[in-house]
Design an enzyme around this catalytic site. Sequence first.
Site, mmCIF file in Angstrom:
data_model
loop_
_atom_site.group_PDB
_atom_site.id
_atom_site.type_symbol
_atom_site.label_atom_id
_atom_site.label_comp_id
_atom_site.label_asym_id
_atom_site.label_seq_id
_atom_site.Cartn_x
_atom_site.Cartn_y
_atom_site.Cartn_z
ATOM 1 N NE ARG A 1 -3.547 -6.669 -19.364
ATOM 2 C CZ ARG A 1 -4.515 -7.273 -19.650
ATOM 3 N NH1 ARG A 1 -4.417 -8.098 -20.789
ATOM 4 N NH2 ARG A 1 -5.873 -7.001 -19.263
ATOM 5 N NE ARG B 1 -20.501 10.388 -28.004
ATOM 6 C CZ ARG B 1 -21.218 11.387 -27.239
ATOM 7 N NH1 ARG B 1 -20.661 11.260 -26.088
ATOM 8 N NH2 ARG B 1 -22.097 11.858 -27.547
ATOM 9 C CB SER C 1 -0.933 0.009 0.972
ATOM 10 O OG SER C 1 -0.273 0.009 2.430
HETATM 11 C C1 LIG Z 1 -3.887 -13.023 -20.178
HETATM 12 C C2 LIG Z 1 -4.860 -12.345 -19.926
HETATM 13 C C3 LIG Z 1 -6.215 -12.739 -20.906
HETATM 14 C C4 LIG Z 1 -7.440 -12.047 -20.291
HETATM 15 N N1 LIG Z 1 -8.602 -12.306 -20.895
HETATM 16 C C5 LIG Z 1 -9.794 -11.774 -20.540
HETATM 17 C C6 LIG Z 1 -11.057 -12.164 -21.231
HETATM 18 O O1 LIG Z 1 -11.198 -13.136 -21.897
HETATM 19 N N2 LIG Z 1 -12.175 -11.890 -20.993
HETATM 20 C C7 LIG Z 1 -12.027 -10.846 -19.840
HETATM 21 O O2 LIG Z 1 -13.147 -10.205 -19.496
HETATM 22 N N3 LIG Z 1 -10.904 -10.314 -19.252
HETATM 23 C C8 LIG Z 1 -9.862 -10.743 -19.472
HETATM 24 N N4 LIG Z 1 -8.660 -10.271 -18.891
HETATM 25 C C9 LIG Z 1 -8.775 -9.276 -18.230
HETATM 26 C C10 LIG Z 1 -8.710 -9.841 -16.764
HETATM 27 O O3 LIG Z 1 -9.809 -10.556 -16.328
HETATM 28 C C11 LIG Z 1 -8.593 -8.550 -15.646
HETATM 29 O O4 LIG Z 1 -9.792 -7.711 -15.856
HETATM 30 C C12 LIG Z 1 -7.673 -7.671 -15.911
HETATM 31 O O5 LIG Z 1 -6.410 -8.293 -16.372
HETATM 32 C C13 LIG Z 1 -7.592 -6.582 -14.920
HETATM 33 O O6 LIG Z 1 -6.749 -7.105 -13.834
HETATM 34 P P1 LIG Z 1 -7.322 -7.154 -12.204
HETATM 35 O O7 LIG Z 1 -8.613 -7.927 -12.120
HETATM 36 O O8 LIG Z 1 -6.223 -7.675 -11.398
HETATM 37 O O9 LIG Z 1 -7.578 -5.858 -11.992
HETATM 38 P P2 LIG Z 1 -6.807 -4.349 -11.447
HETATM 39 O O10 LIG Z 1 -7.532 -3.439 -11.634
HETATM 40 O O11 LIG Z 1 -5.487 -4.372 -12.048
HETATM 41 O O12 LIG Z 1 -6.437 -4.744 -10.086
HETATM 42 C C14 LIG Z 1 -5.424 -5.047 -9.143
HETATM 43 C C15 LIG Z 1 -6.057 -6.094 -8.097
HETATM 44 O O13 LIG Z 1 -6.666 -5.245 -7.342
HETATM 45 C C16 LIG Z 1 -8.049 -5.958 -6.607
HETATM 46 N N5 LIG Z 1 -8.953 -5.608 -7.022
HETATM 47 C C17 LIG Z 1 -9.362 -4.377 -8.154
HETATM 48 N N6 LIG Z 1 -10.548 -4.244 -8.147
HETATM 49 C C18 LIG Z 1 -11.182 -4.941 -7.242
HETATM 50 C C19 LIG Z 1 -12.389 -5.122 -6.931
HETATM 51 N N7 LIG Z 1 -13.657 -4.636 -7.521
HETATM 52 N N8 LIG Z 1 -12.940 -5.917 -5.884
HETATM 53 C C20 LIG Z 1 -11.783 -6.585 -5.321
HETATM 54 N N9 LIG Z 1 -10.558 -6.476 -5.499
HETATM 55 C C21 LIG Z 1 -10.354 -5.665 -6.495
HETATM 56 C C22 LIG Z 1 -7.763 -7.517 -7.104
HETATM 57 O O14 LIG Z 1 -6.749 -7.866 -6.198
HETATM 58 C C23 LIG Z 1 -6.981 -7.198 -8.602
HETATM 59 O O15 LIG Z 1 -6.014 -8.504 -8.910
HETATM 60 C C24 LIG Z 1 -7.554 -11.041 -19.466
HETATM 61 C C25 LIG Z 1 -6.432 -10.442 -18.843
HETATM 62 C C26 LIG Z 1 -5.135 -11.175 -19.201
HETATM 63 C C27 LIG Z 1 -3.586 -10.751 -18.733
#
Ligand SMILES: Cc1cc2nc3c(=O)[nH]c(=O)nc-3n(C[C@H](O)[C@H](O)[C@H](O)COP(=O)(O)OP(=O)(O)OC[C@H]3O[C@@H](n4cnc5c(N)ncnc54)[C@H](O)[C@@H]3O)c2cc1C
Length: 253
Positions: A203, A118, A81
């Site tokens: 990524r 847009r 954090s």
């Molecule tokens: C190789 C790859 C393939 C993917 N394929 C798809 C796909 O087919 N379809 C699709 O929809 N998406 C896909 N994604 C996107 C993926 O599902 C995530 O939405 C995206 O990588 C964002 O990462 P994150 O969820 O860790 O969120 P980030 O916003 O990066 O958040 C970081 C961390 O904070 C915490 N966090 C964030 N928001 C919340 C919350 N609201 N509640 C609780 N904890 C939270 C979690 O621990 C999270 O891991 C893909 C991603 C990758 C890397």
Amino acid sequence: MKIAETAISADGVRQMSEFFGAQDWLARARNLQPNDSEFLIELAGRACYRSFGVGLNPNVIKVRDNPRDYLTNVLEKGDGSVLEHASVTFAFLNVSRIFTHELVRHRAGTAMSQESLRFVRPREIGIWVPADVEPAAKEFEEAISEIAKRYRDLEGMFDWDKMSFERKKRVTSALRRILPDGIATNIIWTANHRTLRWVIEMRTDPSAEIEIRKVFGKVAEICIRDYPILYADFTRKELPDGTSQYVPKFAKV
Ligand SMILES: Cc1cc2nc3c(=O)[nH]c(=O)nc-3n(C[C@H](O)[C@H](O)[C@H](O)COP(=O)(O)OP(=O)(O)OC[C@H]3O[C@@H](n4cnc5c(N)ncnc54)[C@H](O)[C@@H]3O)c2cc1C
């Protein structure tokens, strides 16, 4: 490209060090740590336990004096954090909408300002052609030219000079529906270091899409260069397609 980063306010930091009785630490620490972002993270972390030196908090009997030891311990313990205090802003220019769709999925610790298709009527439909389209590169480029031509044909059916700005916006937005996801666009993206470490890890993974892997490979290089302690635990692995994966020793702090 990197366009901004967190900067220290020297006067405020001096006043804060006086409040904590940490003037000696400040004089020493600033010499050891000239990097504003890393310094701020260390400062914020030390404020939690008043661990600017022995004696400031009677419960603290030893402190890690060196910034590298201090920050490495933060990462090792997963106290991520404090990394949220410092951020970096990037301008990602001429990236595709495919890239931006993926980028904006990272919500925590980010800010973004994306070119509006847009409002902005594209003058040309620039597209980066991934090597993976071989052996169909010629046909791929012909398809783009065909879309561009059809777009210009449709655009030519409107008398833009006589339209209000509101009407132009509505028509521009309607016409963009035929534009491909690969169209070149721009986005300004800010993320704190906790987020940056995570997004670089996710990524540049081989399972991620090629364009975002390339871009975050560059982001990783910039972060490793400019914040040498915060990213010291990342190792680079060369992937078969010539891109690089960056893997942290301390994942998701
Ligand atoms: C190789 C790859 C393939 C993917 N394929 C798809 C796909 O087919 N379809 C699709 O929809 N998406 C896909 N994604 C996107 C993926 O599902 C995530 O939405 C995206 O990588 C964002 O990462 P994150 O969820 O860790 O969120 P980030 O916003 O990066 O958040 C970081 C961390 O904070 C915490 N966090 C964030 N928001 C919340 C919350 N609201 N509640 C609780 N904890 C939270 C979690 O621990 C999270 O891991 C893909 C991603 C990758 C890397």
